[in-house]
Write a protein that holds these residues in place. Structure first.
Motif, PDB file in Angstrom:
ATOM      1  N   LEU A  26       0.790  -1.221   0.000  1.00  0.00           N
ATOM      2  CA  LEU A  26       0.000   0.000   0.000  1.00  0.00           C
ATOM      3  C   LEU A  26       0.827   1.278   0.000  1.00  0.00           C
ATOM      4  O   LEU A  26       0.339   2.319  -0.464  1.00  0.00           O
ATOM      5  N   PHE A  27       2.043   1.248   0.504  1.00  0.00           N
ATOM      6  CA  PHE A  27       2.814   2.487   0.594  1.00  0.00           C
ATOM      7  C   PHE A  27       3.217   3.068  -0.761  1.00  0.00           C
ATOM      8  O   PHE A  27       3.382   4.281  -0.882  1.00  0.00           O
ATOM      9  N   PRO A  28       3.379   2.275  -1.835  1.00  0.00           N
ATOM     10  CA  PRO A  28       3.582   2.907  -3.143  1.00  0.00           C
ATOM     11  C   PRO A  28       2.407   3.780  -3.577  1.00  0.00           C
ATOM     12  O   PRO A  28       2.580   4.678  -4.400  1.00  0.00           O
ATOM     13  N   LEU A  29       1.221   3.528  -3.023  1.00  0.00           N
ATOM     14  CA  LEU A  29       0.024   4.306  -3.362  1.00  0.00           C
ATOM     15  C   LEU A  29      -0.234   5.402  -2.333  1.00  0.00           C
ATOM     16  O   LEU A  29      -1.337   5.943  -2.256  1.00  0.00           O
ATOM     17  N   ALA A  30       0.797   5.777  -1.568  1.00  0.00           N
ATOM     18  CA  ALA A  30       0.610   6.607  -0.377  1.00  0.00           C
ATOM     19  C   ALA A  30       0.055   7.985  -0.673  1.00  0.00           C
ATOM     20  O   ALA A  30      -0.596   8.588   0.183  1.00  0.00           O
TER      21      ALA A  30
END
Length: 450
Positions: A216-220
């Motif tokens: 999820l952090f790439p889509l932060a």
């Protein structure tokens, strides 16, 4: 004559090539016409062979005997409408007296063979009227979403069903959902499609990813809050519970329960509030829920109970406050501890990709659609992204999400980064966007991940 023969051979060859390489193009060019003619010509004989006819009325029999005419034939359901679609045919039937919708459903496999279609499903539109959807080819082999979809507030298209219709995730109708899938089953691609559909909407996204945030952090940039460890997740869930209480206090002050206010205007959730007062709805995505339920020490057990209690509270009370849960995991069973089955009971929507054990399939569908359990454990490993979707109504469908690479999802989240609202309660958990979220090379885009 020679020119006609050559032209005919070319047309047949082109049709065969299209059917092999581009079944959707073949269907639109040739298949839909041939299938409609086949259904209309064979309809009466097929219905009679499948036992879907009723004897003629007694008055017709008496009239035939009195006038010395042939005995009337059994009558099949009357065709009200035959509508072609981009993936098949939709047949609307009016049932005869004494027939039931389950008769059509039980004969769906025989109808598929008789009409030479790829798949046949049926549903009751209203009393005595049944809609039969027939697909002309395998629409889940190469998923192509239609150009126009019925997107509304808190309703996004995420996949294609086996009957050619679009599968929507409607948070107003089904507030909370459970998504399961083993490694390399396509669960992460389904999750990316969900985030991609929510990104353009006026909604706050909150993520809990205990795999150090790799999913999820790439889509932060589009998320209002993110947690990458169980400790942070516990604090984040407590903040969501506190926000839920504040929203309920707001609804209570704005209920407008007076004698002169019509019942339809009395506020009972955030969607009854005026636009200027309505809090931003929140979708909470929990990746690998088992990581939140596992513990090894007494301190971790207390943290685990705190997390599960908060999730159960949000699942029971969060809908009216505009807080919706998306629980994802590879494994979901009662061995995860107390509170898990209570949490499952609040998750109306169920989606299961390929699973490694029958227990998880039973946890997903055993209480709502037992027939879907066997379908969930029979998904082949090579069909990544294929899933079984059901809800508390007992119905279920095979679905498959279109492939969305991580780079495509990142670009979409970056494009709508300005739509990520700043919520004061979740400010400590706001992700910091730096070079880490921008260093996702296109070569890392895999067909499907767990």
């Amino acid at each position: 004559m020679t020119a006609f023969t050559v032209a005919l051979v070319l047309v047949v060859s082109a049709a065969g090539l299209l059917r092999w390489r581009r079944p959707a193009w073949y269907w639109l060019a040739f298949g839909v016409t041939l299938a409609a003619l086949r259904v209309l010509v064979r309809y009466h004989s097929v219905m009679d062979a499948c036992g879907l006819t009723v004897p003629p009325a007694r008055w017709r029999l008496a009239l035939a005997r009195a006038t010395n005419r042939p005995i009337p034939e059994p009558r099949p359901p009357r065709i009200r409408r035959l509508r072609p679609t981009r993936t098949g045919l939709v047949l609307r039937l009016k049932l005869r007296p004494g027939q039931d919708v389950f008769d059509i459903a039980a004969a769906s496999d025989r109808l598929r063979h008789s009409f030479s279609m790829f798949g046949v499903t049926s549903r009751e539109v209203r009393s005595g009227v049944v809609e039969v959807r027939m697909t002309g080819y395998d629409v889940l082999k190469r998923v192509q979403m239609p150009a126009e979809t019925d997107t509304r507030a808190m309703r996004v298209p995420v996949a294609l069903r086996e009957d050619g219709s679009v599968h929507y995730r409607d948070y107003r109708a089904i507030p909370h959902a459970l998504t399961l899938g083993a490694t390399e089953s396509g669960k992460s691609v389904y999750q990316r499609n969900l985030v991609a559909g929510l990104a353009p909407l006026d909604v706050a996204l909150v993520g809990i990813d205990c795999k150090q945030g790799v999913e999820l952090f790439p889509l932060a940039r589009r998320f209002s809050a993110l947690a990458d460890s169980p400790d942070t997740a516990a604090e984040l869930l407590d903040a969501l519970v506190a926000r839920m209480a504040d929203v309920y206090r707001l609804i209570r002050t704005q209920q407008r329960i007076t004698v002169d206010v019509p019942d339809a205007e009395i506020a009972a959730d955030i969607w009854d509030l005026p636009d200027e007062l309505r809090p931003t709805p929140i979708v909470v995505l929990v990746d690998e829920v088992a990581e939140l339920a596992l513990y090894a020490t007494k301190e971790e057990e207390r943290r685990r109970d705190r997390i599960i209690t908060a999730l159960v509270r949000l699942a029971q009370l969060g809908r009216a406050a505009g807080i919706y849960l998306e629980i994802c995991g590879q494994r979901f069973g009662s061995e995860l501890g107390k509170g898990i089955t209570m949490l499952r009971a609040q998750l109306t929507g169920r989606t299961a990709h390929r699973l490694n054990d029958e227990t998880s399939a039973n946890m997903a569908f055993g209480d709502i659609a037992p027939d879907a359990v066997l379908a969930a454990i029979q998904i082949p490993a090579e069909l990544r992204g294929l899933a079984i979707a059901g809800d508390a109504s007992g119905g279920w469908h095979r679905i498959r999400a279109p492939h969305t690479s991580l780079r495509q999802a990142v670009n979409l989240c970056n494009r709508y980064a300005d739509r990520a609202p700043d919520l004061p309660e979740l400010a400590p958990f706001r992700p910091t966007t730096g070079t880490a979220t921008e260093r996702v090379p296109s070569a890392k885009a895999s067909p499907a991940t767990a």
